[in-house]
Design an enzyme around this catalytic site. Structure first.
Site, PDB file in Angstrom:
ATOM      1  NE  ARG A 187     -19.195 -14.544 -19.720  1.00 52.24           N
ATOM      2  CZ  ARG A 187     -18.427 -14.780 -18.020  1.00 52.24           C
ATOM      3  NH1 ARG A 187     -17.109 -15.294 -17.602  1.00 52.24           N
ATOM      4  NH2 ARG A 187     -18.983 -14.820 -17.096  1.00 52.24           N
ATOM      5  CB  THR A 243      -8.954 -13.850 -16.911  1.00 61.13           C
ATOM      6  OG1 THR A 243     -10.302 -13.026 -18.090  1.00 61.13           O
ATOM      7  CG2 THR A 243      -7.963 -12.262 -17.186  1.00 61.13           C
ATOM      8  CB  THR A 282     -13.850 -14.945  -9.866  1.00 59.47           C
ATOM      9  OG1 THR A 282     -15.692 -15.757  -9.917  1.00 59.47           O
ATOM     10  CG2 THR A 282     -12.676 -16.360  -9.274  1.00 59.47           C
ATOM     11  CG  ASP A 311     -18.112 -18.390 -10.248  1.00 61.90           C
ATOM     12  OD1 ASP A 311     -18.770 -18.148 -10.326  1.00 61.90           O
ATOM     13  OD2 ASP A 311     -17.564 -18.390 -11.749  1.00 61.90           O
ATOM     14  CG  MET A 341     -24.743 -17.175 -10.640  1.00 60.39           C
ATOM     15  SD  MET A 341     -23.403 -15.431 -11.006  1.00 60.39           S
ATOM     16  CE  MET A 341     -24.871 -14.976 -12.384  1.00 60.39           C
ATOM     17  NE  ARG A 384     -44.919 -20.621  -4.985  1.00 59.19           N
ATOM     18  CZ  ARG A 384     -45.962 -21.223  -4.602  1.00 59.19           C
ATOM     19  NH1 ARG A 384     -45.753 -22.320  -5.174  1.00 59.19           N
ATOM     20  NH2 ARG A 384     -47.706 -20.512  -4.374  1.00 59.19           N
ATOM     21  NE  ARG A 434     -21.138 -11.210 -12.506  1.00 58.23           N
ATOM     22  CZ  ARG A 434     -20.943 -12.130 -14.120  1.00 58.23           C
ATOM     23  NH1 ARG A 434     -21.413 -12.797 -14.452  1.00 58.23           N
ATOM     24  NH2 ARG A 434     -20.864 -10.737 -15.327  1.00 58.23           N
TER      25      ARG A 434
HETATM   26  O1  F6P Z   1     -17.912 -16.336 -13.200  1.00 57.25           O
HETATM   27  C1  F6P Z   1     -19.086 -15.776 -12.949  1.00 57.25           C
HETATM   28  C2  F6P Z   1     -20.942 -16.345 -13.134  1.00 57.25           C
HETATM   29  O2  F6P Z   1     -20.977 -15.285 -12.564  1.00 57.25           O
HETATM   30  C3  F6P Z   1     -21.070 -17.446 -13.157  1.00 57.25           C
HETATM   31  O3  F6P Z   1     -20.927 -17.744 -11.500  1.00 57.25           O
HETATM   32  C4  F6P Z   1     -22.130 -18.390 -13.682  1.00 57.25           C
HETATM   33  O4  F6P Z   1     -21.878 -19.716 -14.395  1.00 57.25           O
HETATM   34  C5  F6P Z   1     -21.846 -16.541 -14.988  1.00 57.25           C
HETATM   35  O5  F6P Z   1     -20.196 -16.236 -14.611  1.00 57.25           O
HETATM   36  C6  F6P Z   1     -22.646 -16.572 -15.964  1.00 57.25           C
HETATM   37  O6  F6P Z   1     -22.062 -15.767 -16.526  1.00 57.25           O
HETATM   38  P1  F6P Z   1     -22.819 -14.397 -18.032  1.00 57.25           P
HETATM   39  O7  F6P Z   1     -22.383 -13.176 -16.826  1.00 57.25           O
HETATM   40  O8  F6P Z   1     -21.914 -14.736 -18.616  1.00 57.25           O
HETATM   41  O9  F6P Z   1     -23.917 -14.451 -17.774  1.00 57.25           O
END
Ligand code: F6P
Length: 352
Positions: free
Chosen positions: A73, A114, A134, A136, A178, A270, A279
């Site tokens: 990043r 990016t 992404t 997201d 996420m 819970r 991911r």
């Molecule tokens: O942008 C993808 C993502 O997985 C988001 O859903 C999440 O908020 C973030 O990246 C987590 O970032 P890192 O991998 O830097 O912890």
């Protein structure tokens, strides 16, 4: 032709499939193409960390998670920072290094941050084609981004799995998913995984409304409930506050909801946070096809020397959108979208 490839930002499933798609298209069409793998995203462009890649290195990676190029990043807000060791800012360093190496173009795979950097580089005359990556799904200009389908599949697995243990114990499960500032992952996985409540950042929620759902389910003999909450979800009260005051300390939205429900309910509550599990691992077949198509289109744009575009899904077709239309815009779940209407018709509560 000398093309640099780089993957930037958080990783996701399908990056390798997409790289393979571009490489296959370029190697297949032009005998004199050279592909350079730039290591760890823009960091590699800043530090001249790249190497020439052979055709065979793009074989056997279609289903591999992660990225063979590594990623990092490099927040957009830092790209104009002055770097003492290079005696200039990072953006200028990238432009200089590109020209110093005589690259003809860069193929960049990344998400929102990016794309801001890619657009800035293209404004300095660098030839760029990008691919929308992404989990997201919040990139503007494309119906879907790759990684999203795979992340939804992982998140759905978690919700599916929670059902049996929730039912056995008669418990409430809050599953935090996420998605950054967008609710796409929670919404899709919530529907696919049979959640009773889906809480997304686009719709501030009320705890009373969540309690009402749980109560109704209990009264109808269903003594367990599954709540999918996006990591960016906020309560109606928080929505009224300045952003800096919204959440105290490190309490995640899921944890915060669990604490409140725990206090108010005479029932076990819970929390499950699958986190980066969403991911990781293999891309779904659907993402593999999508990435391959995007890769082929990106390769074609490079061959046509059509630069300054992001390849994108537009309906059923793969098209190209100017970077100027993508950079700096966020695609959240539209409040008037059909999917939200249908979610409500299905009897799923959105917490409002
Ligand atoms: O942008 C993808 C993502 O997985 C988001 O859903 C999440 O908020 C973030 O990246 C987590 O970032 P890192 O991998 O830097 O912890």
């Amino acid at each position: 032709m000398k093309i640099g490839f780089l993957t930037s930002g958080g990783d996701c499933q399908g990056l390798n499939a997409a790289l393979r798609g571009v490489a296959k298209t370029l190697f297949g069409a032009v005998p004199y193409v050279e592909i350079y793998g730039i290591q760890d995203g823009f960091a590699g462009l800043i530090d001249c960390n790249w190497r020439k890649m052979e055709q065979h290195e793009f074989s056997g990676i279609l289903r591999e998670g992660g990225t063979i190029l590594g990623t990092s990043r490099q927040p957009f807000k830092t790209i104009r920072n002055f770097d003492d060791s290079k005696n200039t800012d990072r953006l200028t360093t990238m432009v200089r290094n590109y020209h110093k190496e005589y690259f003809d173009a860069l193929v960049i795979l990344g998400g929102n941050g990016t794309h801001k950097t890619a657009y800035a580089l293209s404004q300095y005359g660098i030839n760029i084609v990008t691919l929308p990556k992404t989990i997201d799904n919040d990139l503007y200009g494309t119906d879907y981004s790759f990684g999203f389908n795979s992340a939804v599949s992982k998140a759905t697995d978690v919700l599916d799995t929670l059902h049996s243990t929730a039912a056995s114990h008669g418990r409430i499960f809050v599953c935090e998913l996420m998605g950054h500032k967008a609710g796409w992952v929670a919404l899709y996985a919530g529907i696919a995984g049979g959640a009773d409540v889906i809480l997304i950042p686009e719709i501030p929620y009320s705890v009373d409304s969540v309690l009402e759902v749980i109560d109704k389910r209990n009264q109808s003999g269903k003594n367990f409930s599954i709540i999918a909450i996006a990591e960016g979800a906020i309560t109606c009260e928080e929505a009224q506050q300045p952003k800096s005051e919204r959440r105290v300390g490190d309490i995640s939205p899921g944890m915060q909801l669990v604490r409140v429900l725990d206090e108010k309910l005479n029932q076990d509550v819970r929390l499950t946070i699958p986190g980066h599990f969403q991911r990781g691992g293999d891309p779904t077949p659907s993402d593999r096809v999508f990435c391959s198509r995007l890769g082929a289109m990106a390769g074609e744009l490079v061959l046509q020397r059509k630069f300054g575009y992001m390849v994108a899904l537009q309906g059923l077709s793969i098209g190209a959108v100017p970077l100027s239309e993508v950079a700096g815009k966020l695609k959240t779940v539209p409040l008037d979208s059909e999917i939200l209407k249908q979610t409500r018709l299905l009897g799923i509560s959105l917490g409002d």
